[in-house]
Design a protein around this motif. Sequence first.
Motif, PDB file in Angstrom:
ATOM      1  N   MET A   1     -36.320  21.437 -21.204  1.00  0.00           N
ATOM      2  CA  MET A   1     -36.402  20.825 -19.850  1.00  0.00           C
ATOM      3  C   MET A   1     -35.031  20.906 -19.194  1.00  0.00           C
ATOM      4  SD  MET A   1     -38.723  18.998 -18.061  1.00  0.00           S
ATOM      5  CE  MET A   1     -38.451  18.765 -16.325  1.00  0.00           C
ATOM      6  N   SER A   2     -34.954  21.634 -18.090  1.00  0.00           N
ATOM      7  CA  SER A   2     -33.677  21.651 -17.376  1.00  0.00           C
ATOM      8  C   SER A   2     -33.733  20.570 -16.303  1.00  0.00           C
ATOM      9  CB  SER A   2     -33.432  23.016 -16.754  1.00  0.00           C
ATOM     10  OG  SER A   2     -34.115  23.119 -15.525  1.00  0.00           O
ATOM     11  N   HIS A   3     -32.631  19.910 -16.094  1.00  0.00           N
ATOM     12  CA  HIS A   3     -32.606  18.843 -15.107  1.00  0.00           C
ATOM     13  C   HIS A   3     -31.669  19.238 -13.982  1.00  0.00           C
ATOM     14  CE1 HIS A   3     -34.902  16.263 -17.745  1.00  0.00           C
ATOM     15  NE2 HIS A   3     -34.086  16.566 -18.720  1.00  0.00           N
ATOM     16  N   LEU A   4     -32.141  20.146 -13.158  1.00  0.00           N
ATOM     17  CA  LEU A   4     -31.301  20.645 -12.085  1.00  0.00           C
ATOM     18  C   LEU A   4     -31.777  20.090 -10.754  1.00  0.00           C
ATOM     19  CD1 LEU A   4     -30.906  24.386 -13.084  1.00  0.00           C
ATOM     20  CD2 LEU A   4     -29.187  22.576 -13.215  1.00  0.00           C
ATOM     21  N   TYR A   5     -30.827  19.868  -9.875  1.00  0.00           N
ATOM     22  CA  TYR A   5     -31.203  19.496  -8.511  1.00  0.00           C
ATOM     23  C   TYR A   5     -31.503  20.779  -7.754  1.00  0.00           C
ATOM     24  CZ  TYR A   5     -31.287  17.570  -3.856  1.00  0.00           C
ATOM     25  OH  TYR A   5     -31.689  17.206  -2.594  1.00  0.00           O
ATOM     26  N   GLU A   6     -32.714  20.857  -7.214  1.00  0.00           N
ATOM     27  CA  GLU A   6     -33.094  22.053  -6.468  1.00  0.00           C
ATOM     28  C   GLU A   6     -32.810  21.831  -4.990  1.00  0.00           C
ATOM     29  OE1 GLU A   6     -37.011  24.246  -6.506  1.00  0.00           O
ATOM     30  OE2 GLU A   6     -36.929  23.440  -8.552  1.00  0.00           O
ATOM     31  N   LYS A   7     -31.786  22.515  -4.488  1.00  0.00           N
ATOM     32  CA  LYS A   7     -31.424  22.349  -3.088  1.00  0.00           C
ATOM     33  C   LYS A   7     -32.475  23.020  -2.210  1.00  0.00           C
ATOM     34  CE  LYS A   7     -26.689  21.850  -1.485  1.00  0.00           C
ATOM     35  NZ  LYS A   7     -25.399  22.492  -1.352  1.00  0.00           N
ATOM     36  N   GLY A  71     -21.555   9.337  -0.686  1.00  0.00           N
ATOM     37  CA  GLY A  71     -23.015   9.468  -0.738  1.00  0.00           C
ATOM     38  C   GLY A  71     -23.517   8.679  -1.936  1.00  0.00           C
ATOM     39  N   LEU A  72     -24.775   8.295  -1.881  1.00  0.00           N
ATOM     40  CA  LEU A  72     -25.355   7.607  -3.038  1.00  0.00           C
ATOM     41  C   LEU A  72     -25.409   8.558  -4.232  1.00  0.00           C
ATOM     42  CD1 LEU A  72     -26.711   5.267  -4.449  1.00  0.00           C
ATOM     43  CD2 LEU A  72     -28.807   5.746  -3.175  1.00  0.00           C
ATOM     44  N   ASP A  73     -25.479   9.847  -3.957  1.00  0.00           N
ATOM     45  CA  ASP A  73     -25.444  10.835  -5.046  1.00  0.00           C
ATOM     46  C   ASP A  73     -24.245  10.594  -5.966  1.00  0.00           C
ATOM     47  OD1 ASP A  73     -27.701  12.135  -4.159  1.00  0.00           O
ATOM     48  OD2 ASP A  73     -26.630  13.814  -3.231  1.00  0.00           O
ATOM     49  N   GLU A  74     -23.085  10.351  -5.372  1.00  0.00           N
ATOM     50  CA  GLU A  74     -21.914  10.120  -6.211  1.00  0.00           C
ATOM     51  C   GLU A  74     -22.054   8.805  -6.985  1.00  0.00           C
ATOM     52  OE1 GLU A  74     -17.171  10.705  -5.683  1.00  0.00           O
ATOM     53  OE2 GLU A  74     -18.016   8.928  -4.724  1.00  0.00           O
ATOM     54  N   GLY A  75     -22.736   7.837  -6.383  1.00  0.00           N
ATOM     55  CA  GLY A  75     -22.984   6.579  -7.084  1.00  0.00           C
ATOM     56  C   GLY A  75     -23.866   6.798  -8.311  1.00  0.00           C
ATOM     57  N   ILE A  76     -24.862   7.673  -8.170  1.00  0.00           N
ATOM     58  CA  ILE A  76     -25.758   7.991  -9.288  1.00  0.00           C
ATOM     59  C   ILE A  76     -24.968   8.707 -10.390  1.00  0.00           C
ATOM     60  CG2 ILE A  76     -27.751   9.417  -9.946  1.00  0.00           C
ATOM     61  CD1 ILE A  76     -28.886   8.876  -7.102  1.00  0.00           C
ATOM     62  N   LEU A  77     -24.103   9.622  -9.964  1.00  0.00           N
ATOM     63  CA  LEU A  77     -23.283  10.360 -10.934  1.00  0.00           C
ATOM     64  C   LEU A  77     -22.304   9.419 -11.641  1.00  0.00           C
ATOM     65  CD1 LEU A  77     -22.363  13.046 -12.193  1.00  0.00           C
ATOM     66  CD2 LEU A  77     -20.802  13.328 -10.261  1.00  0.00           C
ATOM     67  N   ALA A  78     -21.639   8.575 -10.872  1.00  0.00           N
ATOM     68  CA  ALA A  78     -20.638   7.679 -11.460  1.00  0.00           C
ATOM     69  C   ALA A  78     -21.291   6.694 -12.429  1.00  0.00           C
ATOM     70  CB  ALA A  78     -19.893   6.935 -10.352  1.00  0.00           C
ATOM     71  N   ALA A  79     -22.448   6.160 -12.056  1.00  0.00           N
ATOM     72  CA  ALA A  79     -23.139   5.218 -12.949  1.00  0.00           C
ATOM     73  C   ALA A  79     -23.552   5.935 -14.229  1.00  0.00           C
ATOM     74  CB  ALA A  79     -24.347   4.606 -12.238  1.00  0.00           C
ATOM     75  N   SER A  80     -23.989   7.193 -14.092  1.00  0.00           N
ATOM     76  CA  SER A  80     -24.395   7.967 -15.273  1.00  0.00           C
ATOM     77  C   SER A  80     -23.202   8.200 -16.193  1.00  0.00           C
ATOM     78  CB  SER A  80     -24.979   9.319 -14.850  1.00  0.00           C
ATOM     79  OG  SER A  80     -26.111   9.137 -14.040  1.00  0.00           O
ATOM     80  N   ALA A 106     -32.077  12.436 -12.953  1.00  0.00           N
ATOM     81  CA  ALA A 106     -32.085  13.169 -14.225  1.00  0.00           C
ATOM     82  C   ALA A 106     -30.937  14.174 -14.277  1.00  0.00           C
ATOM     83  CB  ALA A 106     -33.424  13.872 -14.415  1.00  0.00           C
ATOM     84  N   ALA A 107     -30.644  14.811 -13.139  1.00  0.00           N
ATOM     85  CA  ALA A 107     -29.577  15.821 -13.109  1.00  0.00           C
ATOM     86  C   ALA A 107     -28.236  15.192 -13.496  1.00  0.00           C
ATOM     87  CB  ALA A 107     -29.488  16.461 -11.723  1.00  0.00           C
ATOM     88  N   CYS A 108     -27.942  14.020 -12.972  1.00  0.00           N
ATOM     89  CA  CYS A 108     -26.650  13.372 -13.240  1.00  0.00           C
ATOM     90  C   CYS A 108     -26.600  12.823 -14.671  1.00  0.00           C
ATOM     91  CB  CYS A 108     -26.385  12.250 -12.238  1.00  0.00           C
ATOM     92  SG  CYS A 108     -26.064  12.862 -10.582  1.00  0.00           S
ATOM     93  N   ALA A 109     -27.700  12.221 -15.114  1.00  0.00           N
ATOM     94  CA  ALA A 109     -27.725  11.688 -16.479  1.00  0.00           C
ATOM     95  C   ALA A 109     -27.527  12.832 -17.468  1.00  0.00           C
ATOM     96  CB  ALA A 109     -29.051  10.965 -16.739  1.00  0.00           C
ATOM     97  N   ASP A 110     -28.186  13.945 -17.199  1.00  0.00           N
ATOM     98  CA  ASP A 110     -28.063  15.122 -18.054  1.00  0.00           C
ATOM     99  C   ASP A 110     -26.633  15.673 -18.006  1.00  0.00           C
ATOM    100  OD1 ASP A 110     -29.368  17.393 -19.563  1.00  0.00           O
ATOM    101  OD2 ASP A 110     -28.656  18.506 -17.812  1.00  0.00           O
ATOM    102  N   ALA A 111     -26.071  15.736 -16.813  1.00  0.00           N
ATOM    103  CA  ALA A 111     -24.692  16.242 -16.676  1.00  0.00           C
ATOM    104  C   ALA A 111     -23.708  15.350 -17.424  1.00  0.00           C
ATOM    105  CB  ALA A 111     -24.315  16.328 -15.200  1.00  0.00           C
ATOM    106  N   ALA A 112     -24.027  14.054 -17.492  1.00  0.00           N
ATOM    107  CA  ALA A 112     -23.135  13.112 -18.180  1.00  0.00           C
ATOM    108  C   ALA A 112     -23.326  13.178 -19.696  1.00  0.00           C
ATOM    109  CB  ALA A 112     -23.402  11.689 -17.675  1.00  0.00           C
ATOM    110  N   GLY A 113     -24.277  13.988 -20.146  1.00  0.00           N
ATOM    111  CA  GLY A 113     -24.478  14.151 -21.591  1.00  0.00           C
ATOM    112  C   GLY A 113     -25.545  13.251 -22.172  1.00  0.00           C
ATOM    113  N   ALA A 114     -26.273  12.547 -21.330  1.00  0.00           N
ATOM    114  CA  ALA A 114     -27.320  11.660 -21.838  1.00  0.00           C
ATOM    115  C   ALA A 114     -28.593  12.455 -22.143  1.00  0.00           C
ATOM    116  CB  ALA A 114     -27.640  10.583 -20.800  1.00  0.00           C
TER     117      ALA A 114
END
Length: 349
Positions: A1-7, A71-80, A106-114
């Motif tokens: 399962m890849s967890h990529l953000y599809e732009k 952006g809230l995106d960065e908030g999701i990444l930082a929390a992850s 999922a993309a940020c959690a995955d990027a953070a190694g979770a």
Amino acid sequence: MSHLYEKAVTPSSGLRLHLNENTGGCSPAVLDALRTLTTESVSFYPDYSDAIAAVAERFGTDASHVLLTNGLDEGILAASLAAARASGPAGVVEAIVVVPAFDMQAACADAAGARVVQVPLRTDFEFPTGEVLEAITPDTRIIFITSPHNPTGMLAPRAAILEIADAAPSAIVFVDEAYADFSGVTLIGDPALAGRPNIVVGRTFAKAYGLAALRCGALIAGPDVLAAIGRVLPPYSINVAAAVALPAALRDRGHYERYLSEVAQSKALLYSLFDRLGVTYWRSDANFVLARVGADSARICRDLAERGVHVRDRSNMHGCQGCVRITAGVVEHTRQCAEAIEEVLCAAR
Ligand SMILES: *Cc1c(COP(=O)(O)O)cnc(C)c1O
């Protein structure tokens, strides 16, 4: 399962009803504020005190409970990232995501190694409280809940969020309230938060306030959890344009209220269209409507795009077979969109 953000592809013309943006534009006061920038204010590192104070006032909270993010995106990444630093007993980190959901979680959690644990919504997109509770393990460090949910527009029950927060005291319970302006329902200021310091509420000024291109969001939580999240963020990740725009946008209540009213009228318009056409849809607490247009949703989206109306095909998301998501913003745009939908769907019959 890849967890990529599809732009999504950026359309060159036509109505952008595919990204839940504010299609009426930001307050003109924002542009006035941007014009006050000087050569010096651009050359100095930005100061955030006015922006933080404005956000704290807007949410009726103390400045110590506000963390601005790009952006809230960065908030999701930082929390992850913050969650991933506190690995569980087995040295692993699990992130629970309710699916279908906004891909960035999922993309940020995955990027953070979770390890991303997906819990599906129930039939008819009912919130899966019991299933989320069952998915919690000693390694769970972050749980994403979106309310109103994207792409369904449905609220997550408050009692469920609190129960989940109690069951996972060592996890961040990240309540993504990107669309809460449109529901008027928020956990911010809820007395139940006092005993639940693990609840972090995420907000964005991209949607209701129309600041998507300036990138500003905020996390609202207790000072301790915000300090843990803040330490994975660069100190100046919000630029000066966003910092001066934010107080101006928040002060223009008239502009904001008018947009909320346009959104409400647009949703009513879409509901009556779908009732008339016999198309299944879900009543939404956000600024978009998810509708099951049929198995050929991809072609329907293409036909709509040819008519200059861009909506988002969500049919490849869990439980969303045949569904498209349509931004409900400016009423005039929604009228044009409704006309195009009627043409395309009736031609197909
Ligand atoms: C749009 C959206 C965001 C991102 O907001 P930005 O401030 O633009 O980064 C976060 N969560 C959900 C559910 C969204 O739909």
